[in-house]
Design a protein around this motif. Structure first.
Motif, short mmCIF file in Angstrom:
data_model
loop_
_atom_site.label_atom_id
_atom_site.label_comp_id
_atom_site.label_asym_id
_atom_site.label_seq_id
_atom_site.Cartn_x
_atom_site.Cartn_y
_atom_site.Cartn_z
N LEU A 25 11.12 22.54 2.21
CA LEU A 25 11.61 21.45 3.07
C LEU A 25 12.22 20.30 2.27
CD1 LEU A 25 8.67 21.34 5.63
CD2 LEU A 25 11.01 22.14 6.07
N GLY A 26 12.12 20.35 0.94
CA GLY A 26 12.70 19.32 0.09
C GLY A 26 11.69 18.37 -0.53
N PHE A 27 10.40 18.58 -0.32
CA PHE A 27 9.38 17.74 -0.95
C PHE A 27 9.21 18.15 -2.41
CE2 PHE A 27 8.42 16.96 3.42
CZ PHE A 27 7.68 15.79 3.48
N GLU A 28 8.79 17.20 -3.23
CA GLU A 28 8.51 17.45 -4.64
C GLU A 28 7.07 17.07 -4.95
OE1 GLU A 28 11.26 14.87 -6.62
OE2 GLU A 28 12.94 16.24 -6.34
N ARG A 29 6.47 17.83 -5.86
CA ARG A 29 5.12 17.47 -6.32
C ARG A 29 5.22 16.17 -7.12
NH1 ARG A 29 2.11 23.07 -7.85
NH2 ARG A 29 3.59 24.44 -6.82
N ARG A 30 4.34 15.23 -6.81
CA ARG A 30 4.38 13.94 -7.49
C ARG A 30 3.15 13.69 -8.36
NH1 ARG A 30 8.94 11.61 -8.04
NH2 ARG A 30 7.93 9.61 -8.05
N HIS A 31 2.00 14.16 -7.88
CA HIS A 31 0.75 13.84 -8.57
C HIS A 31 -0.26 14.93 -8.26
CE1 HIS A 31 -2.50 11.33 -10.11
NE2 HIS A 31 -3.16 11.54 -9.00
N LYS A 32 -1.05 15.29 -9.24
CA LYS A 32 -2.10 16.29 -9.03
C LYS A 32 -3.38 15.79 -9.68
CE LYS A 32 -3.13 21.18 -9.82
NZ LYS A 32 -2.58 22.45 -10.32
N LYS A 33 -4.46 15.85 -8.92
CA LYS A 33 -5.76 15.43 -9.43
C LYS A 33 -6.73 16.58 -9.24
CE LYS A 33 -8.54 11.32 -9.30
NZ LYS A 33 -8.70 10.03 -8.66
N THR A 34 -7.37 17.01 -10.33
CA THR A 34 -8.29 18.13 -10.27
C THR A 34 -9.72 17.65 -10.52
OG1 THR A 34 -7.98 18.60 -12.61
CG2 THR A 34 -6.56 19.78 -11.06
N GLY A 35 -10.67 18.51 -10.21
CA GLY A 35 -12.06 18.22 -10.50
C GLY A 35 -12.72 17.23 -9.56
N ILE A 36 -12.20 17.10 -8.37
CA ILE A 36 -12.76 16.17 -7.39
C ILE A 36 -14.02 16.80 -6.78
CG2 ILE A 36 -12.31 14.90 -5.25
CD1 ILE A 36 -9.27 15.22 -5.97
N ASN A 37 -15.05 16.02 -6.57
CA ASN A 37 -16.33 16.50 -6.01
C ASN A 37 -16.90 17.66 -6.80
OD1 ASN A 37 -16.48 14.60 -4.07
ND2 ASN A 37 -16.48 15.98 -2.34
N ASP A 38 -17.27 17.38 -8.03
CA ASP A 38 -17.91 18.37 -8.88
C ASP A 38 -17.00 19.55 -9.20
OD1 ASP A 38 -20.23 16.77 -8.80
OD2 ASP A 38 -20.86 17.75 -6.95
N ARG A 99 -22.45 10.77 1.13
CA ARG A 99 -21.75 10.86 -0.14
C ARG A 99 -20.39 10.18 -0.10
NH1 ARG A 99 -20.61 16.27 -3.74
NH2 ARG A 99 -19.62 15.17 -5.45
N ILE A 100 -20.11 9.43 -1.15
CA ILE A 100 -18.79 8.84 -1.38
C ILE A 100 -18.27 9.48 -2.67
CG2 ILE A 100 -17.50 6.71 -1.85
CD1 ILE A 100 -18.84 6.76 0.94
N THR A 101 -17.06 9.98 -2.66
CA THR A 101 -16.48 10.58 -3.85
C THR A 101 -15.94 9.46 -4.73
OG1 THR A 101 -15.87 12.56 -2.63
CG2 THR A 101 -14.70 12.16 -4.70
N ASP A 102 -16.45 9.39 -5.96
CA ASP A 102 -16.00 8.38 -6.92
C ASP A 102 -15.57 9.12 -8.17
OD1 ASP A 102 -15.62 6.33 -8.75
OD2 ASP A 102 -17.38 5.21 -8.09
N THR A 103 -14.25 9.15 -8.41
CA THR A 103 -13.72 9.87 -9.57
C THR A 103 -13.53 8.97 -10.78
OG1 THR A 103 -11.40 9.51 -9.00
CG2 THR A 103 -12.49 11.46 -8.03
N GLY A 104 -13.84 7.69 -10.63
CA GLY A 104 -13.59 6.73 -11.69
C GLY A 104 -12.25 6.03 -11.50
N THR A 105 -11.27 6.75 -10.95
CA THR A 105 -9.97 6.13 -10.66
C THR A 105 -9.75 5.95 -9.16
OG1 THR A 105 -8.84 8.27 -10.66
CG2 THR A 105 -8.89 7.05 -12.75
N SER A 106 -10.65 6.54 -8.36
CA SER A 106 -10.55 6.36 -6.91
C SER A 106 -11.92 6.54 -6.27
CB SER A 106 -9.55 7.34 -6.28
OG SER A 106 -10.01 8.66 -6.42
N LYS A 107 -12.01 5.99 -5.07
CA LYS A 107 -13.22 6.07 -4.27
C LYS A 107 -12.76 6.53 -2.90
CE LYS A 107 -16.93 2.79 -3.21
NZ LYS A 107 -17.33 1.38 -3.38
#
Length: 130
Positions: A25-38, A99-107
């Protein structure tokens, strides 16, 4: 509380097929974050810019634990705790229990309305070093 972004989010077991659809559809990947919630959730942010400069986003979260695809709203805010309390006052419940997910860079967490409508609330933590 200030809302900084507000867009659709899809939680799925099969992110690659959805990513391929949105790329077609024309979207591009901008950001990927892995390892969320253990280490079992991956988040992918995608962006589309139209010919007239309008920008649209969709977020795709891959989780092996979802029984089916879930479509929600992703709402980034400048104060997670304030947004969480406001949604609780409106009858929303935390989909992760307490539970609140806290990755250090986001909550973040997914809040679900009494009728079942989900909103994923996120605050990006800004480093004092930058």
């Amino acid at each position: 509380m200030k809302i900084t972004t507000f867009n659709p989010q899809i939680v799925t077991k099969d992110a690659e097929s959805l990513i391929a659809l949105f790329e077609a559809l024309g979207f591009e990947r901008r950001h990927k974050k892995t390892g969320i919630n253990d280490a079992d959730i991956t988040g992918i942010r995608m962006r589309y810019t139209s010919e007239d400069g309008k920008v649209f986003h969709v977020d795709i979260a891959e989780s092996p634990r979802v029984p089916r695809d879930i479509t929600s709203i992703r709402m980034n805010v400048d104060d997670f705790d304030e947004a969480y309390r406001m949604l609780e006052e409106k009858g929303f419940k935390n989909a992760q229990g307490d539970r609140i997910t806290d990755t250090g860079t986001s909550k973040s967490t997914m809040m679900v309305s009494p009728s079942g409508f989900p909103i994923s609330v996120t605050e990006h933590i800004k480093s004092e070093d930058k």
